[in-house]
Design a protein around this motif. Structure first.
Motif, short mmCIF file in Angstrom:
data_model
loop_
_atom_site.label_atom_id
_atom_site.label_comp_id
_atom_site.label_asym_id
_atom_site.label_seq_id
_atom_site.Cartn_x
_atom_site.Cartn_y
_atom_site.Cartn_z
N ASN B 15 39.17 64.68 72.72
CA ASN B 15 37.89 64.35 71.89
C ASN B 15 38.04 62.87 71.44
O ASN B 15 37.81 62.80 69.90
CB ASN B 15 37.75 65.41 70.82
CG ASN B 15 37.64 66.87 71.37
OD1 ASN B 15 37.08 67.08 72.66
ND2 ASN B 15 37.99 67.85 70.47
N CYS B 16 38.10 61.87 71.95
CA CYS B 16 38.38 60.62 71.42
C CYS B 16 37.28 59.73 71.22
O CYS B 16 36.96 58.87 70.69
CB CYS B 16 39.38 60.10 72.18
SG CYS B 16 38.38 59.29 74.12
N LYS B 17 35.95 60.41 71.74
CA LYS B 17 34.85 60.07 71.71
C LYS B 17 34.37 58.54 72.25
O LYS B 17 33.47 57.79 72.08
CB LYS B 17 34.23 59.76 70.06
CG LYS B 17 34.59 61.13 69.08
CD LYS B 17 33.84 60.72 67.77
CE LYS B 17 33.75 62.03 66.90
NZ LYS B 17 35.12 62.78 66.89
N LYS B 18 35.45 58.18 73.00
CA LYS B 18 35.14 56.74 73.50
C LYS B 18 34.16 56.77 74.65
O LYS B 18 33.32 55.68 74.92
CB LYS B 18 36.32 56.45 74.40
CG LYS B 18 37.24 56.20 73.51
CD LYS B 18 38.69 55.37 74.32
CE LYS B 18 39.52 54.94 73.55
NZ LYS B 18 41.12 55.57 74.06
N CYS B 19 33.49 57.90 75.15
CA CYS B 19 32.37 57.90 76.18
C CYS B 19 30.91 58.07 75.31
O CYS B 19 30.01 57.94 75.92
CB CYS B 19 32.55 59.12 77.14
SG CYS B 19 32.70 60.98 76.06
#
Ligand code: SF4
Ligand code: SF4
Ligand code: SF4
Ligand code: SF4
Lengths: 136, 152, 403
Positions: B15-19
């Motif tokens: 869930n790193c949100k980089k996308c």
């Protein structure tokens, strides 16, 4: 009146003939890991036409014991992929099917891998593990 | 067609949100509906996720095809026999010295190629079922032993 | 381009993408072939009496066991290169051993007839270029030799078959089961009862000689008619057919004698089974089941199944095969009771009970050599990745050095 006779009866047995065949997905599983779950799943199964299943009261997913003079194994019952007229059931060639094959070749050295007579009946027992087939 | 769960299981799940999505699950949903591309998940491009990335690509390829033309290839049913490769009239016309005579395709203009034992479809716009002079061609469906090719 | 050893089609058009000395991807190989290139999960390691050791020690022990045995058998061979097979035959001579291969309980009897020229046969290229009537008899090529129909027999355009399979070729399946191959043959699937091959052969022979076939008259006449009209016909004989008529193969010879445009091609799964049959045939005049004893003696009692059943061997070398998996369980207790030496790339059921295990390279992937395609053509194998595994041929050579 209170006696449930059925409880004491063995599951009915039927005489069947098995023919064996090869399947590309099973060959793939064999190449990868002949001790693996996938190979076992594909091999330890008997494929039956719908009419035979109905006649014997089997459903896909049941387990069945196959027995003859050469051996006895427990496999899963599955439906054939295509409609089959019945009278013959199918197994993929494997150590499971081979445990039912007779060594009597009438001297010609070729066992009846594709023509196995045995009895079949429903069971609640577990599928025969491979380890059991290679313990002597 | 893969499920959201199948796609999600293959993502880094950090869930790193980089996308640009708030969770990997949301990204999986976006992947399935083709709003996002796998490469937008930058962490998965790194070496350690190579296997997962390839798996994701293979899961998504058939849907990519379906989007354009309605063709779906079910890789899990495909035996890689190559019947479709050789039978497709587009492949025959575009590769007379390769696919047409039963050999490996010799150029990139064919529709069907077998990779890692399973068929991959490309150049789908060339399929006879589409375009101005379309015909209802069954030349890849009929020779398929396992029903791995479908048009929806 | 490299060669696939997944089956006896030995497809030579495989593109193997190698990265860091590992196969990353294969192109053009079918599912069976791709699995072969991918390799097995559990590689075999050298051992003696179930204890880990090094390759040299295991080879030494193997030589010792074979030398001290009174009646050793060297078995396997259908997954070995011709070079390894030649070494095996030499070893059997030197040891006065029995040599047999998997064809012993597979297609051996049919291949023997082909090598003795009892049947007309032809190459796969002839089939691609000429064949118009294809009969898959007791053979599910789609699952066992998956690219057979696409590379050679049904789908490709060939010199005399330019218009595509729908117009130029007729594919017929004769089988007990509606196989994947039968599905493709659709309108020409003839379902027979188990062991019904004999009746069908006799009925067809009748029909072709102008007699009225005894049963299913209409369909048999129809089939006979298609066969009669063939310009270049091929019967792809699978083990379904061979097993069913194993005691009277001559009825098949008689049928093909009535079909002057027909050829027989025995379908072979293991990539070099035909190679073993040809190599032993050249050397001894027999395709399998031979005992060396000054001269080569052929007898059915030297078939692995019979030899085990009669407990007639006291040591067994297994090369690239897994008898524990493929033989009737009823003959296995004797196998488990004698010293077994197992040469294989992978852990097998047999290697689990073997006295000596010797890891080998995967032929066609980790070692080269040559093999014989199902139609008799010699094909070169490729070495795709480099590593330290010895090939079967090297192991056998070392084993026999001191013998
Ligand atoms: S970039 Fe990849 S890992 Fe990061 S949240 Fe998005 S999907 Fe998950
Ligand atoms: S429908 Fe016809 S043209 Fe289109 S991909 Fe299939 S075979 Fe080729
Ligand atoms: S014909 Fe079907 S099984 Fe064969 S390669 Fe094409 S999609 Fe796969
Ligand atoms: S058909 Fe046989 S030789 Fe050809 S790619 Fe498949 S397994 Fe390999």
């Amino acid at each position: 009146m209170g006696i449930d006779v059925g409880k004491f009866l063995k599951a009915p047995e039927y005489d069947i003939r098995i023919t064996t065949y090869r399947d590309i997905f099973q060959i793939e599983a064999l190449e990868q890991d002949r001790f693996g779950e996938e190979y076992k799943k594909l091999s330890a199964a008997v494929m039956m036409g719908k009419s035979d299943m109905d006649k014997m009261g089997f459903k896909a997913g049941d387990r069945a014991r196959l027995t003859n003079n050469n051996g006895s194994i427990v496999v899963e019952v599955r439906a054939t992929r295509r409609e089959e007229p019945g009278g013959i059931v199918f197994m993929m060639n494997s150590p499971w099917s081979n445990s039912l094959v007779s060594d009597d070749t009438r001297g010609n050295g070729i066992p009846e891998f594709k023509n196995i007579s045995c009895r079949i009946s429903l069971t609640k027992e577990d599928i025969t593990p491979l380890e059991k087939l290679i313990a002597f | 067609m893969p499920t959201v769960m199948e796609l999600y299981q293959l993502l880094p799940k950090t869930n790193c949100k980089k996308c640009g999505e708030s969770t990997c699950m949301a990204f999986a949903v976006a992947l399935l509906s083709r709003k996002k591309n796998i490469s937008e998940c930058t962490p998965i491009l790194e070496g350690s996720f190579k296997k997962q990335k390839e798996k994701l690509e293979s899961l998504l390829l058939p849907t990519a095809g379906a989007e354009e033309t309605g063709m779906i290839v079910h890789p899990e049913l495909c035996t890689g026999c190559g019947n479709c490769v050789v039978a497709c009239p587009v492949d025959v016309a575009n590769d007379p010295k390769g696919a047409a005579i039963g050999c490996a395709p010799t150029n990139d203009k064919v529709i069907f190629r077998v990779v890692d034992g399973k068929v991959i479809a490309s150049n789908i716009k060339e399929c006879r079922r589409f375009g101005k002079n379309r015909v209802l061609c069954y030349a890849c469906i009929d020779p398929c032993p396992t029903g791995a090719i479908e048009f929806v | 381009m490299v060669t696939c050893t997944g089956c006896a089609l030995l497809c030579e058009d495989i593109d193997a993408v190698v990265e860091n000395n590992r196969i990353k991807e294969t192109r053009n190989a079918c599912r069976r072939g791709a699995a072969k290139f991918r390799g097995c999960k559990n590689r075999l390691t050298p051992s003696v009496n179930k204890k880990q050791t090094d390759v040299d020690a295991s080879i030494k022990k193997a030589a010792e066991l074979l030398k001290t045995a009174k009646s050793p058998m060297l078995f396997g061979w259908s997954n070995s290169t011709c070079e390894a097979q030649a070494k095996g035959i030499q070893a059997a001579k030197k040891l006065n051993a029995i040599i047999d291969d998997t064809s012993s309980f597979c297609q051996g009897i049919l291949i023997e007839k082909v090598l003795r020229k009892k049947f007309r046969t032809c190459s796969l290229e002839d089939i691609r270029n000429q064949a118009d009537v294809l009969v898959y008899w007791g053979s599910d090529a789609q699952d066992s030799e998956p690219r057979h129909l696409s590379r050679f027999s049904y789908f490709p355009r060939g010199e005399a078959r330019q218009r595509g399979y729908e117009e130029d070729r007729t594919a017929i399946a004769i089988d007990v089961r509606e196989s994947n191959t039968a599905k493709i043959c659709k309108g020409h699937f003839y379902r027979i009862p188990l062991k019904g091959d004999r009746e069908l052969i006799l009925a067809l022979t009748d029909a072709l000689s102008g007699k009225v076939p005894a049963y299913d008259t209409k369909r048999i006449l129809e089939l006979a008619n298609i066969l009669k009209k063939a310009e270049f016909g091929v019967i792809f004989a699978g083990i379904g057919l061979t097993y069913s008529i194993k005691d009277e193969l001559d009825i098949l010879v008689a049928l093909t004698d009535r079909l002057s445009n027909f050829h027989i091609l025995p379908m072979v799964g293991h990539y070099n089974m035909r190679g073993f049959n040809e190599n032993l045939f050249k050397e001894t005049g027999f395709v399998n089941r031979v005992r060396f004893d000054g001269k080569a003696v052929h007898d059915n009692k030297y078939a692995i199944v019979e030899a085990l059943r009669q407990k007639a061997i006291d040591a067994l070398l297994v090369v690239g095969s897994d008898p524990l998996s493929s033989l009737p369980r009823s003959v296995l207790p004797h196998l488990a009771a004698i010293p077994v030496i197992c040469i294989d790339p992978c852990v097998t059921l047999t290697s689990k009970i073997a006295t000596v295990t010797i890891p080998a390279a995967v032929s066609g992937v980790e070692s080269g050599g040559s093999a014989v395609r199902m139609d008799g053509r010699v094909i070169e194998l490729s070495k795709v990745v480099e590593n330290n595994y010895l090939s079967d041929a090297e192991i056998l050579a070392r084993m026999m050095e001191g013998a």
